[in-house]
Design a protein around this motif. Structure first.
Motif, PDB file in Angstrom:
ATOM      1  N   ALA A  43       0.828  -1.207   0.000  1.00  0.00           N
ATOM      2  CA  ALA A  43       0.000   0.000   0.000  1.00  0.00           C
ATOM      3  C   ALA A  43       0.860   1.253   0.000  1.00  0.00           C
ATOM      4  O   ALA A  43       0.554   2.240  -0.684  1.00  0.00           O
ATOM      5  CB  ALA A  43      -0.927  -0.004   1.207  1.00  0.00           C
ATOM      6  N   ILE A  44       1.959   1.222   0.745  1.00  0.00           N
ATOM      7  CA  ILE A  44       2.867   2.372   0.798  1.00  0.00           C
ATOM      8  C   ILE A  44       3.451   2.639  -0.584  1.00  0.00           C
ATOM      9  O   ILE A  44       3.493   3.785  -1.052  1.00  0.00           O
ATOM     10  CB  ILE A  44       3.992   2.118   1.821  1.00  0.00           C
ATOM     11  N   GLY A  45       3.907   1.582  -1.245  1.00  0.00           N
ATOM     12  CA  GLY A  45       4.518   1.747  -2.568  1.00  0.00           C
ATOM     13  C   GLY A  45       3.538   2.281  -3.588  1.00  0.00           C
ATOM     14  O   GLY A  45       3.866   3.177  -4.387  1.00  0.00           O
ATOM     15  N   MET A  46       2.312   1.762  -3.568  1.00  0.00           N
ATOM     16  CA  MET A  46       1.316   2.166  -4.555  1.00  0.00           C
ATOM     17  C   MET A  46       0.841   3.607  -4.332  1.00  0.00           C
ATOM     18  O   MET A  46       0.459   4.299  -5.281  1.00  0.00           O
ATOM     19  CB  MET A  46       0.127   1.220  -4.513  1.00  0.00           C
ATOM     20  N   ALA A  47       0.855   4.071  -3.087  1.00  0.00           N
ATOM     21  CA  ALA A  47       0.273   5.377  -2.763  1.00  0.00           C
ATOM     22  C   ALA A  47       1.284   6.513  -2.738  1.00  0.00           C
ATOM     23  O   ALA A  47       0.894   7.673  -2.561  1.00  0.00           O
ATOM     24  CB  ALA A  47      -0.440   5.298  -1.413  1.00  0.00           C
ATOM     25  N   GLN A  48       2.569   6.232  -2.933  1.00  0.00           N
ATOM     26  CA  GLN A  48       3.586   7.259  -2.733  1.00  0.00           C
ATOM     27  C   GLN A  48       3.396   8.468  -3.647  1.00  0.00           C
ATOM     28  O   GLN A  48       3.506   9.618  -3.213  1.00  0.00           O
ATOM     29  CB  GLN A  48       4.981   6.665  -2.938  1.00  0.00           C
ATOM     30  N   GLU A  49       3.115   8.243  -4.926  1.00  0.00           N
ATOM     31  CA  GLU A  49       2.916   9.365  -5.839  1.00  0.00           C
ATOM     32  C   GLU A  49       1.764  10.249  -5.367  1.00  0.00           C
ATOM     33  O   GLU A  49       1.852  11.483  -5.408  1.00  0.00           O
ATOM     34  CB  GLU A  49       2.635   8.855  -7.256  1.00  0.00           C
ATOM     35  N   LEU A  50       0.696   9.626  -4.902  1.00  0.00           N
ATOM     36  CA  LEU A  50      -0.473  10.366  -4.442  1.00  0.00           C
ATOM     37  C   LEU A  50      -0.153  11.175  -3.188  1.00  0.00           C
ATOM     38  O   LEU A  50      -0.599  12.321  -3.039  1.00  0.00           O
ATOM     39  CB  LEU A  50      -1.624   9.405  -4.157  1.00  0.00           C
ATOM     40  N   LYS A  51       0.633  10.593  -2.285  1.00  0.00           N
ATOM     41  CA  LYS A  51       1.019  11.298  -1.063  1.00  0.00           C
ATOM     42  C   LYS A  51       1.890  12.501  -1.385  1.00  0.00           C
ATOM     43  O   LYS A  51       1.727  13.592  -0.812  1.00  0.00           O
ATOM     44  CB  LYS A  51       1.755  10.347  -0.116  1.00  0.00           C
ATOM     45  N   GLU A  52       2.839  12.314  -2.295  1.00  0.00           N
ATOM     46  CA  GLU A  52       3.727  13.419  -2.665  1.00  0.00           C
ATOM     47  C   GLU A  52       2.943  14.547  -3.330  1.00  0.00           C
ATOM     48  O   GLU A  52       3.189  15.727  -3.064  1.00  0.00           O
ATOM     49  CB  GLU A  52       4.822  12.910  -3.606  1.00  0.00           C
ATOM     50  N   PRO A  72      -7.286   4.362 -11.791  1.00  0.00           N
ATOM     51  CA  PRO A  72      -7.953   5.131 -10.729  1.00  0.00           C
ATOM     52  C   PRO A  72      -7.357   4.798  -9.363  1.00  0.00           C
ATOM     53  O   PRO A  72      -6.926   3.664  -9.113  1.00  0.00           O
ATOM     54  CB  PRO A  72      -9.413   4.668 -10.829  1.00  0.00           C
ATOM     55  N   ALA A  73      -7.356   5.788  -8.498  1.00  0.00           N
ATOM     56  CA  ALA A  73      -6.725   5.631  -7.186  1.00  0.00           C
ATOM     57  C   ALA A  73      -7.728   5.382  -6.074  1.00  0.00           C
ATOM     58  O   ALA A  73      -7.371   5.419  -4.897  1.00  0.00           O
ATOM     59  CB  ALA A  73      -5.907   6.882  -6.860  1.00  0.00           C
ATOM     60  N   TYR A  74      -8.977   5.106  -6.428  1.00  0.00           N
ATOM     61  CA  TYR A  74     -10.024   4.975  -5.418  1.00  0.00           C
ATOM     62  C   TYR A  74      -9.698   3.909  -4.378  1.00  0.00           C
ATOM     63  O   TYR A  74     -10.000   4.074  -3.193  1.00  0.00           O
ATOM     64  CB  TYR A  74     -11.367   4.631  -6.072  1.00  0.00           C
ATOM     65  N   GLN A  75      -9.132   2.782  -4.837  1.00  0.00           N
ATOM     66  CA  GLN A  75      -8.821   1.684  -3.928  1.00  0.00           C
ATOM     67  C   GLN A  75      -7.357   1.679  -3.512  1.00  0.00           C
ATOM     68  O   GLN A  75      -6.844   0.684  -3.018  1.00  0.00           O
ATOM     69  CB  GLN A  75      -9.187   0.355  -4.579  1.00  0.00           C
ATOM     70  N   ILE A  76      -6.677   2.794  -3.729  1.00  0.00           N
ATOM     71  CA  ILE A  76      -5.281   2.929  -3.316  1.00  0.00           C
ATOM     72  C   ILE A  76      -5.169   3.945  -2.191  1.00  0.00           C
ATOM     73  O   ILE A  76      -4.605   3.685  -1.134  1.00  0.00           O
ATOM     74  CB  ILE A  76      -4.389   3.345  -4.498  1.00  0.00           C
ATOM     75  N   GLN A 185     -18.207   0.826   9.724  1.00  0.00           N
ATOM     76  CA  GLN A 185     -17.726  -0.430   9.133  1.00  0.00           C
ATOM     77  C   GLN A 185     -17.457  -0.266   7.643  1.00  0.00           C
ATOM     78  O   GLN A 185     -16.406  -0.654   7.128  1.00  0.00           O
ATOM     79  CB  GLN A 185     -18.756  -1.533   9.374  1.00  0.00           C
ATOM     80  N   ILE A 186     -18.397   0.342   6.940  1.00  0.00           N
ATOM     81  CA  ILE A 186     -18.219   0.570   5.500  1.00  0.00           C
ATOM     82  C   ILE A 186     -17.068   1.533   5.245  1.00  0.00           C
ATOM     83  O   ILE A 186     -16.326   1.392   4.270  1.00  0.00           O
ATOM     84  CB  ILE A 186     -19.523   1.120   4.888  1.00  0.00           C
ATOM     85  N   ALA A 187     -16.895   2.511   6.134  1.00  0.00           N
ATOM     86  CA  ALA A 187     -15.880   3.544   5.935  1.00  0.00           C
ATOM     87  C   ALA A 187     -14.465   2.985   5.895  1.00  0.00           C
ATOM     88  O   ALA A 187     -13.569   3.597   5.316  1.00  0.00           O
ATOM     89  CB  ALA A 187     -15.993   4.611   7.030  1.00  0.00           C
ATOM     90  N   TYR A 188     -14.250   1.818   6.499  1.00  0.00           N
ATOM     91  CA  TYR A 188     -12.910   1.226   6.449  1.00  0.00           C
ATOM     92  C   TYR A 188     -12.614   0.595   5.084  1.00  0.00           C
ATOM     93  O   TYR A 188     -11.492   0.159   4.833  1.00  0.00           O
ATOM     94  CB  TYR A 188     -12.734   0.206   7.568  1.00  0.00           C
ATOM     95  N   ASN A 189     -13.632   0.515   4.234  1.00  0.00           N
ATOM     96  CA  ASN A 189     -13.427   0.239   2.813  1.00  0.00           C
ATOM     97  C   ASN A 189     -12.827  -1.133   2.530  1.00  0.00           C
ATOM     98  O   ASN A 189     -11.860  -1.263   1.779  1.00  0.00           O
ATOM     99  CB  ASN A 189     -12.538   1.338   2.193  1.00  0.00           C
ATOM    100  N   GLY A 611       4.482  -2.044 -14.237  1.00  0.00           N
ATOM    101  CA  GLY A 611       3.888  -3.036 -13.339  1.00  0.00           C
ATOM    102  C   GLY A 611       3.303  -2.408 -12.093  1.00  0.00           C
ATOM    103  O   GLY A 611       2.901  -1.244 -12.074  1.00  0.00           O
ATOM    104  N   GLY A 612       3.239  -3.198 -11.027  1.00  0.00           N
ATOM    105  CA  GLY A 612       2.651  -2.764  -9.766  1.00  0.00           C
ATOM    106  C   GLY A 612       2.029  -3.954  -9.060  1.00  0.00           C
ATOM    107  O   GLY A 612       2.264  -5.117  -9.438  1.00  0.00           O
ATOM    108  N   TYR A 613       1.258  -3.680  -8.029  1.00  0.00           N
ATOM    109  CA  TYR A 613       0.579  -4.751  -7.292  1.00  0.00           C
ATOM    110  C   TYR A 613      -0.776  -4.235  -6.850  1.00  0.00           C
ATOM    111  O   TYR A 613      -0.870  -3.297  -6.053  1.00  0.00           O
ATOM    112  CB  TYR A 613       1.396  -5.180  -6.073  1.00  0.00           C
ATOM    113  N   HIS A 614      -1.833  -4.856  -7.375  1.00  0.00           N
ATOM    114  CA  HIS A 614      -3.186  -4.456  -6.992  1.00  0.00           C
ATOM    115  C   HIS A 614      -4.154  -5.554  -7.386  1.00  0.00           C
ATOM    116  O   HIS A 614      -3.999  -6.174  -8.448  1.00  0.00           O
ATOM    117  CB  HIS A 614      -3.573  -3.139  -7.669  1.00  0.00           C
TER     118      HIS A 614
END
Length: 836
Positions: A43-52, A72-76, A185-189, A611-614
């Motif tokens: 999760a950290i690797g996939m989200a880094q661009e979005l965090k920056e 799409p980044a909805y599930q990242i 509960q739903i909010a934790y996705n 590539g990536g992981y999802h």
């Protein structure tokens, strides 16, 4: 007043105990250590661009280009800033460590509240919470890094509590509580766990309907059910952004229907590939791990990690056997069993025999249903029906996860049964055969597993056996003169491998038997007035915590923690990363081939990756992986192993059309070496003079192998009719990227005639818009997955903006509904205070 306060002391003390136990289990956090969690690293690797991007601009992007060439980044990294339930979730964690302590605390607290809603004494509720919270699966998923899954499981019980309270006591209080519990509960996705919760609720509601029909209380049932339906709707609204965008994206992801023609013999459907979805199916014999954890060996780790398992193994085979996996079931691998507890299983059987309340049968049915779901491919008749017919079921994988239902229902019925015989001990005296039957079906079976293990289990799976037989045959073919000695060696190895696994089973079987024996004996002494009730309750509590704690620590213990200084070391810039950063331009992608590029995120952390992981990548991108990119990866590895020269490598790369159109500029074959610079990469955009028309997605993906993509764009003219007649003599002009952000890309261009430009950016129709000098124009799909725009002549600016309506409208609905819920809670609090 003081007496009233004293009545709250047991509940306050229980919550404090939960906090102490949670910190005690995860005690290394007190030494500033952190848990190494694989999926969290992903999760950290996939989200880094979005965090920056968020850090630099203060804005949140709903699109990332760091993985799978864009998705799409909805599930990242979703945006929950307008969702009131996300703020409630943060508050409920009380500032405790998010990845460890807070999860266990909410497991315990949530189940405690649930048992209280069943009008259970606080002491039974406390012990029941220990039984649920320390269930092995709940702890194993934490070390695996399934953090949102863990929180979503923790909040299943409070949702059921609200429903039970609505039916049994007060519809308005219960309805409000259900809204909040379901909303958080739903909010934790974690949609899959919420889906399993919905199945559990469906069984509960049907059982209540039957009860209402039999007892002629349909009016009350209808009223309560109506309130609960409204509560569910209100719970959904603040979560609508994530739910809507996920649903919308799901149609285009691997969870949606493939657009390619089905292979011969395979049924076309919307959802995951059936084999992929059911790869992690619980083998039927693995169901016994609910009571005996090592029935199928435990976790996929070396037998040598448990030295006692090698005690009776022939010394000639100890090293070879020690290197084999403890786990021998049918899943690819596992991190550990779903252990509900030996004592808890005994109490469950006790509840089956002695509890007669309205909650019995929905708990029993849900338990059996959960097991059937988890069996997956091992129960094809049931699984195929669910997969092809039940709404949304084929969107989820890892069906063994359905055991979360049984993990909740088993201790629930167990403690309802314990309460029944505790308050009415004469039930056992009057029908002691039921008591002994409960003991026989748990302790007796555990003892049989210990005494006659081979009568129940094979201790090797078909894949292992086939591999051993094949190795044996190959060895004999290579040295026929020693065939008998070779055969004897392999037979001896197989026998000793089974022996080691038998040892693992027997150790746990006798362990479970002893726990059940002590628990049942304690209860019997209580029934015959030889043991005080308070000693029985706290004794069972101590027994349960010792039982669970001992098993849990096999899979999540202090050795799994490390200094925070070491966290993220896998993301340290390598020599290859540094070399790329010195020359890389925006839009140039990286293809790492020294490990599986489609199961790693280090590249995504630093670069725009091929590539990536999802678990929910775009369906069309997965098609490219299956048809082209996996073959390209293997071909490049083969060339490098043959030590091919640069000219040969470039020639081979020139034939890899898909990699080139995706602008795979850098090929990383070692983190310690400079990358191969792909001279054939086509850049971030190019003009084409013609189209290659196709009529179906199959034609488009096939044409990628032979159409000159630098000259022609492959276009499905049935879908994009405006491009059907496009053709020009030659291309000329400039097209240059001027601004790059994940959700906003700007180009300047200058051309003397209308021309079709193809971009190495992924086509996604639900959000991407194109503008020329601020005026919206159409985006077409080309080359199966890329964007193409017919640009008007002249000197202009082209912009791509990711503006999904589902996100924008969802955020508005989320904000308005959150304010309404806040007003509703404040009004309820006001009415309550006024009444007092």
């Amino acid at each position: 007043m003081i007496d009233k306060l004293k009545s709250f002391f047991p509940y306050i003390g229980t919550v404090l105990l939960f906090i102490v136990l949670s910190f005690a289990y995860f005690s290394p956090v007190l030494k500033n250590k952190t848990l190494l969690q694989m999926d969290d690293s992903h999760a950290i690797g996939m989200a880094q661009e979005l965090k920056e991007f968020e850090k630099e601009t203060g804005n949140k992007s709903q699109w990332t280009n760091s993985a799978f060439s864009g998705m799409p980044a909805y599930q990242i990294k979703g945006d929950s800033s307008k969702n009131i339930f996300s703020y409630i979730n943060r508050t409920s964690r009380l500032g405790m460590p998010y990845h460890t302590v807070a999860i266990l605390f909410l497991y315990l607290l949530g189940f405690y509240v649930f048992l209280l809603s069943l009008k259970m004494d606080w002491r039974f509720s406390l012990i029941g919470a220990l039984a649920f919270g320390f269930g092995s699966y709940n702890l194993i998923i934490i070390v695996a890094g399934h953090i949102t899954q863990a929180y979503t499981i923790a909040l299943m019980a409070p949702v059921i509590a609200g429903i039970i309270y609505t039916y049994n006591r007060n519809i308005w209080v219960g309805g409000l509580f259900t809204t909040i519990a379901l909303g958080v509960q739903i909010a934790y996705n974690h949609i899959q766990i919420t889906y399993y919760l919905a199945l559990l609720v469906m069984i509960l509601v049907v059982s209540r309907l039957v009860y209402a029909i039999l007892h002629k209380t349909l009016h009350q049932f209808a009223k309560a059910t109506g309130v609960l339906a409204a509560a569910a709707l209100v719970a959904v609204l603040p979560n609508i952004t994530n739910l809507w965008t996920t649903y919308e994206y799901g149609k285009y992801s691997i969870r949606g229907k493939s657009e390619l023609a089905a292979e011969d013999g395979k049924k076309q459907h919307s959802g995951l590939d059936k084999d992929y979805a059911h790869a992690w199916s619980l083998e039927p014999q693995g169901t016994w791990t609910l009571m005996v954890p090592n029935v199928v060996g435990g976790a996929s780790e070396a037998i040598s990690n448990n030295r006692a398992a090698l005690n009776n193994v022939d010394s000639r085979f100890k090293e070879a056997v020690g290197g084999q996996s403890q786990y021998w079931g049918g899943r690819p691998f596992t991190s550990g069993p779903v252990y509900a507890g030996a004592v808890v299983c005994f109490l469950f059987m006790l509840g089956m025999f002695f509890y007669r309340g309205p909650d019995k049968w929905w708990l029993v049915v849900a338990t059996v249903f959960s097991i059937f779901l988890a069996w997956g491919r091992h129960f094809p008749a049931f699984t195929d029906f669910m997969f092809y017919n039940f709404p949304l079921y084929n969107k989820f994988r890892t069906v063994e996860m359905a055991m979360v239902i049984a993990s909740l229902t088993i201790p629930t019925l167990g403690f309802l049964g314990l309460r029944e015989v505790f308050t009415k001990p004469q039930l056992i005296r009057e029908a002691n055969w039921k008591f002994f039957a409960a003991f026989g079906l748990t302790g007796g079976i555990s003892l049989l597993f210990y005494l006659f293990p081979h009568a129940f289990f094979s201790f090797i799976n078909d894949t292992e056996l086939s591999a051993i037989v094949q190795q044996k045959q190959q060895a004999i073919q290579q040295n026929a003169a020693q065939a008998s000695q070779i055969s004897a060696y392999f037979d001896g190895f197989l026998a000793n491998l089974k022996l080691a696994r038998v040892n693992l089973l027997k150790m746990d079987a006798i362990r479970s038997f002893i726990f059940i024996l002590i628990a049942s004996a304690s209860l019997w002494f209580f029934v015959v007035n030889k043991l005080s009730g308070k000693y029985l309750i706290w004794g069972l509590g101590l027994l349960i915590i010792i039982d669970h704690w001992g098993v849990d620590k096999r899979y999540l213990n202090n050795d799994d923690f490390q200094s925070k200084r070491k966290v993220g070391q896998e993301f340290v810039l390598s020599a290859s990363d540094k070399a790329i950063n010195q020359q890389k331009k925006d839009g140039e992608r990286v293809f790492s081939i020294y490990r599986d590029p489609f199961k790693e995120v280090v590249t995504s952390y630093h670069h725009e990756s091929i590539g990536g992981y999802h678990g929910a990548k775009l369906r069309r991108y997965q098609d490219l992986i299956d048809r082209y990119l996996m073959n390209d990866w293997r071909s490049l590895l083969s060339l490098l192993q043959q030590q091919s020269d640069q000219e040969s490598l470039q020639d081979q790369l020139g034939e890899m059309h898909v990699l080139n159109m995706l602008n795979a500029k850098y090929i990383v074959y070692s983190p310690n070496a400079a990358p191969i610079v792909n001279a054939n990469a086509m850049g971030d955009a190019w003009f084409v003079k013609d189209i290659y028309p196709v009529q179906a997605p199959d034609g488009a993906i096939d044409a990628l192998s032979y159409v000159p993509l630098d000259q022609k764009a492959i276009v499905n003219v049935e879908e994009f009719k405006d491009l059907e007649s496009y053709s020009i003599d030659s291309v000329a002009g400039s097209l240059e990227m001027k601004r790059y952000e994940p959700n906003h890309i700007v180009y300047d261009y200058s051309i003397g005639q209308e021309q079709l430009a193809v971009f190495s950016q992924i086509y996604y129709p639900k959000g991407w818009n194109a503008y020329v000098d601020g005026e919206k124009i159409s985006i077409n799909r080309a080359n199966y997955i890329l964007r193409a725009v017919l640009l008007p002549k002249g000197k202009h600016q082209l912009e791509f903006k990711f503006e999904p309506l589902s996100y924008q409208i969802g955020q508005l609905i989320s904000m308005i509904s959150s304010l309404l819920i806040l007003a509703l809670v404040l009004f309820a609090a006001y009415r309550l205070l006024k009444r007092k």
